[in-house]
Design a protein around this motif. Sequence first.
Motif, PDB file in Angstrom:
ATOM      1  N   GLY A  76      -3.558   2.357   4.390  1.00 47.61           N
ATOM      2  CA  GLY A  76      -3.889   3.666   4.943  1.00 47.61           C
ATOM      3  C   GLY A  76      -4.560   4.612   3.971  1.00 47.61           C
ATOM      4  N   SER A  77      -4.579   4.256   2.698  1.00 51.40           N
ATOM      5  CA  SER A  77      -5.170   5.145   1.691  1.00 51.40           C
ATOM      6  C   SER A  77      -6.651   5.410   1.962  1.00 51.40           C
ATOM      7  N   TYR A  78      -7.300   4.520   2.718  1.00 49.51           N
ATOM      8  CA  TYR A  78      -8.718   4.724   3.026  1.00 49.51           C
ATOM      9  C   TYR A  78      -8.954   6.011   3.815  1.00 49.51           C
ATOM     10  N   VAL A  79      -7.938   6.474   4.567  1.00 55.27           N
ATOM     11  CA  VAL A  79      -8.095   7.687   5.393  1.00 55.27           C
ATOM     12  C   VAL A  79      -8.463   8.881   4.509  1.00 55.27           C
ATOM     13  N   TRP A  80      -7.867   8.940   3.329  1.00 55.49           N
ATOM     14  CA  TRP A  80      -8.122  10.044   2.403  1.00 55.49           C
ATOM     15  C   TRP A  80      -8.854   9.579   1.139  1.00 55.49           C
ATOM     16  N   TRP A  81      -9.547   8.460   1.225  1.00 57.88           N
ATOM     17  CA  TRP A  81     -10.128   7.861   0.023  1.00 57.88           C
ATOM     18  C   TRP A  81     -11.121   8.779  -0.686  1.00 57.88           C
ATOM     19  N   ASP A  82     -11.767   9.674   0.040  1.00 53.83           N
ATOM     20  CA  ASP A  82     -12.748  10.562  -0.566  1.00 53.83           C
ATOM     21  C   ASP A  82     -12.108  11.673  -1.390  1.00 53.83           C
ATOM     22  N   SER A  83     -10.782  11.773  -1.329  1.00 57.81           N
ATOM     23  CA  SER A  83     -10.088  12.786  -2.129  1.00 57.81           C
ATOM     24  C   SER A  83      -9.122  12.091  -3.085  1.00 57.81           C
ATOM     25  N   LEU A  84      -8.554  12.880  -3.968  1.00 55.34           N
ATOM     26  CA  LEU A  84      -7.562  12.359  -4.910  1.00 55.34           C
ATOM     27  C   LEU A  84      -6.371  11.757  -4.173  1.00 55.34           C
ATOM     28  N   ASP A  85      -6.044  12.293  -3.008  1.00 57.37           N
ATOM     29  CA  ASP A  85      -4.875  11.832  -2.265  1.00 57.37           C
ATOM     30  C   ASP A  85      -4.951  10.350  -1.914  1.00 57.37           C
ATOM     31  N   GLY A  86      -6.106   9.874  -1.532  1.00 56.77           N
ATOM     32  CA  GLY A  86      -6.256   8.459  -1.209  1.00 56.77           C
ATOM     33  C   GLY A  86      -5.978   7.574  -2.405  1.00 56.77           C
ATOM     34  N   LYS A  87      -6.478   7.984  -3.536  1.00 60.09           N
ATOM     35  CA  LYS A  87      -6.254   7.209  -4.763  1.00 60.09           C
ATOM     36  C   LYS A  87      -4.793   7.272  -5.205  1.00 60.09           C
ATOM     37  N   LEU A  88      -4.157   8.435  -5.027  1.00 59.71           N
ATOM     38  CA  LEU A  88      -2.733   8.558  -5.360  1.00 59.71           C
ATOM     39  C   LEU A  88      -1.866   7.716  -4.424  1.00 59.71           C
ATOM     40  N   LEU A  89      -2.237   7.654  -3.151  1.00 59.49           N
ATOM     41  CA  LEU A  89      -1.503   6.800  -2.212  1.00 59.49           C
ATOM     42  C   LEU A  89      -1.575   5.348  -2.649  1.00 59.49           C
ATOM     43  N   LEU A  90      -2.762   4.895  -3.004  1.00 57.44           N
ATOM     44  CA  LEU A  90      -2.919   3.515  -3.449  1.00 57.44           C
ATOM     45  C   LEU A  90      -2.159   3.267  -4.742  1.00 57.44           C
ATOM     46  N   LEU A  91      -2.239   4.202  -5.679  1.00 65.09           N
ATOM     47  CA  LEU A  91      -1.493   4.078  -6.936  1.00 65.09           C
ATOM     48  C   LEU A  91       0.006   3.987  -6.670  1.00 65.09           C
ATOM     49  N   ALA A  92       0.514   4.877  -5.844  1.00 63.38           N
ATOM     50  CA  ALA A  92       1.953   4.889  -5.543  1.00 63.38           C
ATOM     51  C   ALA A  92       2.378   3.591  -4.878  1.00 63.38           C
ATOM     52  N   ALA A  93       1.587   3.143  -3.913  1.00 63.37           N
ATOM     53  CA  ALA A  93       1.928   1.922  -3.184  1.00 63.37           C
ATOM     54  C   ALA A  93       1.925   0.710  -4.103  1.00 63.37           C
ATOM     55  N   LEU A  94       0.882   0.562  -4.883  1.00 66.44           N
ATOM     56  CA  LEU A  94       0.797  -0.603  -5.773  1.00 66.44           C
ATOM     57  C   LEU A  94       1.844  -0.548  -6.882  1.00 66.44           C
ATOM     58  N   THR A  95       2.140   0.644  -7.368  1.00 68.54           N
ATOM     59  CA  THR A  95       3.170   0.786  -8.395  1.00 68.54           C
ATOM     60  C   THR A  95       4.519   0.322  -7.858  1.00 68.54           C
ATOM     61  N   TYR A  96       4.859   0.758  -6.653  1.00 69.87           N
ATOM     62  CA  TYR A  96       6.133   0.338  -6.069  1.00 69.87           C
ATOM     63  C   TYR A  96       6.131  -1.162  -5.793  1.00 69.87           C
ATOM     64  N   LEU A  97       5.065  -1.661  -5.185  1.00 71.73           N
ATOM     65  CA  LEU A  97       5.025  -3.068  -4.797  1.00 71.73           C
ATOM     66  C   LEU A  97       5.010  -4.015  -5.997  1.00 71.73           C
ATOM     67  N   VAL A  98       4.234  -3.681  -7.012  1.00 70.80           N
ATOM     68  CA  VAL A  98       4.096  -4.590  -8.160  1.00 70.80           C
ATOM     69  C   VAL A  98       5.204  -4.378  -9.187  1.00 70.80           C
ATOM     70  N   LEU A  99       5.396  -3.131  -9.603  1.00 67.30           N
ATOM     71  CA  LEU A  99       6.324  -2.879 -10.711  1.00 67.30           C
ATOM     72  C   LEU A  99       7.765  -2.672 -10.276  1.00 67.30           C
ATOM     73  N   CYS A 100       7.997  -2.618  -8.991  1.00 69.94           N
ATOM     74  CA  CYS A 100       9.368  -2.485  -8.494  1.00 69.94           C
ATOM     75  C   CYS A 100       9.769  -3.758  -7.751  1.00 69.94           C
ATOM     76  N   VAL A 101       9.064  -4.078  -6.682  1.00 70.80           N
ATOM     77  CA  VAL A 101       9.429  -5.232  -5.857  1.00 70.80           C
ATOM     78  C   VAL A 101       9.108  -6.545  -6.564  1.00 70.80           C
ATOM     79  N   ALA A 102       7.896  -6.698  -7.064  1.00 71.07           N
ATOM     80  CA  ALA A 102       7.523  -7.969  -7.704  1.00 71.07           C
ATOM     81  C   ALA A 102       8.330  -8.202  -8.988  1.00 71.07           C
ATOM     82  N   VAL A 103       8.558  -7.159  -9.777  1.00 65.96           N
ATOM     83  CA  VAL A 103       9.378  -7.308 -10.989  1.00 65.96           C
ATOM     84  C   VAL A 103      10.795  -7.719 -10.611  1.00 65.96           C
ATOM     85  N   THR A 104      11.342  -7.137  -9.556  1.00 67.34           N
ATOM     86  CA  THR A 104      12.675  -7.522  -9.087  1.00 67.34           C
ATOM     87  C   THR A 104      12.709  -9.015  -8.771  1.00 67.34           C
ATOM     88  N   SER A 105      11.708  -9.477  -8.025  1.00 65.15           N
ATOM     89  CA  SER A 105      11.656 -10.880  -7.617  1.00 65.15           C
ATOM     90  C   SER A 105      11.394 -11.825  -8.785  1.00 65.15           C
TER      91      SER A 105
END
Length: 164
Positions: A76-105
Amino acid sequence: MAERALIVLTFAAAIGSGVVAGIFFAFSSFVMPALGRVPAESGIAVMNAVNITVYNPGFMALFMGTAAASLLLAFGSYVWWDSLDGKLLLLAALTYLVLCVAVTSAFNVPLNDALAAADQGSQQQADLWVRILNDWTFWNHIRTAAALISAIALTVVLLHQNGA
């Protein structure tokens, strides 16, 4: 309509990430140090009990629900991709998925499983306990920071979207 759904999802993921960060912080800041201060057989028994009871509907809904929300936010980050918010959404999502969920696994769960499978009182179990206190805790620090960073980035997005 899509923006409203994205705001609700961002709010839910921010709360989820923050609560997960708090749980992991508790383990990093006082649970693991406390377990390291008691006799190894007691610390191992408690850790094994925690690793069984963590698989409960409440925690799993929180941990995996936040992961699902993060995955949706990444797309969904594409909805706001033209602003900082889209990039922050992607950063937040990937940070949680990779450094939280994947590290746990990849790191925490395999150490938990190995500790549970080791023969009680064996040298293997003693060696694993040292790894739990050091390596498991190190990776838990990473998970804590990741969930916190995700919560902060998502909160910034919500503040921007609210005009703050």
